[in-house]
Motif scaffolding. Structure first.
Motif, short mmCIF file in Angstrom:
data_model
loop_
_atom_site.label_atom_id
_atom_site.label_comp_id
_atom_site.label_asym_id
_atom_site.label_seq_id
_atom_site.Cartn_x
_atom_site.Cartn_y
_atom_site.Cartn_z
N ALA A 73 -1.51 -0.30 -4.60
CA ALA A 73 -0.42 -1.30 -3.83
C ALA A 73 0.62 -0.57 -3.00
O ALA A 73 1.29 -1.53 -2.04
N VAL A 74 -0.12 0.77 -2.26
CA VAL A 74 0.86 1.22 -0.82
C VAL A 74 0.08 0.89 -0.23
O VAL A 74 1.08 0.04 1.13
N LEU A 75 -1.11 0.48 0.02
CA LEU A 75 -2.26 0.07 0.84
C LEU A 75 -1.83 -1.37 1.07
O LEU A 75 -1.71 -1.82 2.39
N MET A 122 -6.76 3.52 -8.47
CA MET A 122 -7.24 2.84 -7.52
C MET A 122 -5.75 1.59 -7.19
O MET A 122 -5.55 1.08 -6.53
N ALA A 123 -4.83 1.53 -8.50
CA ALA A 123 -3.97 0.45 -8.13
C ALA A 123 -2.26 1.21 -7.45
O ALA A 123 -2.05 -0.09 -7.26
N LEU A 178 -0.87 3.62 12.73
CA LEU A 178 -0.85 2.39 10.39
C LEU A 178 -1.78 4.10 9.24
O LEU A 178 -0.80 3.95 9.18
N LEU A 179 -2.86 4.19 10.16
CA LEU A 179 -3.19 5.63 9.15
C LEU A 179 -2.43 6.46 8.85
O LEU A 179 -2.08 7.11 7.94
N GLU A 219 2.21 8.11 2.22
CA GLU A 219 3.41 7.81 1.31
C GLU A 219 1.62 7.73 0.85
O GLU A 219 2.19 8.50 -0.61
N VAL A 220 0.89 7.61 0.54
CA VAL A 220 -0.32 7.83 -0.06
C VAL A 220 -0.19 10.16 -0.19
O VAL A 220 -1.13 9.98 -1.77
#
Length: 163
Positions: free
Chosen positions: A36-38, A31-32, A112-113, A119-120
């Protein structure tokens, strides 16, 4: 092993050997990273999950999105209003029920998604690469089994007592 002996065994085992803290630490690290990415895309985890769900499932009601995201309908209503204000989604009246609004991604939301997802996905690839194919398959099976136990235990804990 009877329940009392099992409980004594669990309580005597060092916490670092227990599964629940390990699962929790993994979930917190995941989750962290995602948050951070989002954050760099101006998204919350819930907004991202809504966008991902809509991209895979198509238009959905707020109630459906709330269930799939694990939040209340009231929280989802706020999330969707915020996303609509950012023009990431649009909502239209359901053809089936006049009081139900169906959310769908806009072109800007899809774009955007796509950027956020790419990146995710870097983390997913890194995790996959950390294991051999057989370890990866075994870990997925073990996590699925652990999730099933957690869901079953939660249901039995929250079920009303038998009359």
């Amino acid at each position: 092993m009877n329940l009392l002996l099992e409980w004594e065994y669990v309580m005597e085992a060092p916490v670092e050997e227990s599964l629940c803290p390990r699962i929790r630490r993994s979930e917190q690290a995941l989750m962290a990273h995602h948050e951070a990415v989002l954050r760099t895309y101006g998204l919350t985890m819930t907004q991202y999950m809504v966008m991902l769900t809509l991209s895979r499932e198509g238009g959905m009601s707020g109630a459906q999105l709330a269930r799939s995201s694990g939040v209340t309908q009231q929280s989802m209503s706020s999330v969707l209003s915020n996303m609509e204000g950012k023009e990431l989604i649009r909502r239209e009246t359901s053809p089936v029920h006049a009081k139900v609004q169906i959310a769908a991604l806009t072109g800007a939301g899809e774009a955007l998604l796509d950027r956020a997802y790419s990146e995710v996905a870097v983390l997913e690839r890194a995790l996959t690469d950390a294991f051999t194919p057989s370890e990866h398959a075994a870990l997925c099976e073990l996590l699925d089994r652990a999730t099933a136990v957690l869901v079953k235990q939660t249901r039995s804990t929250t079920a009303p007592p038998a009359p």
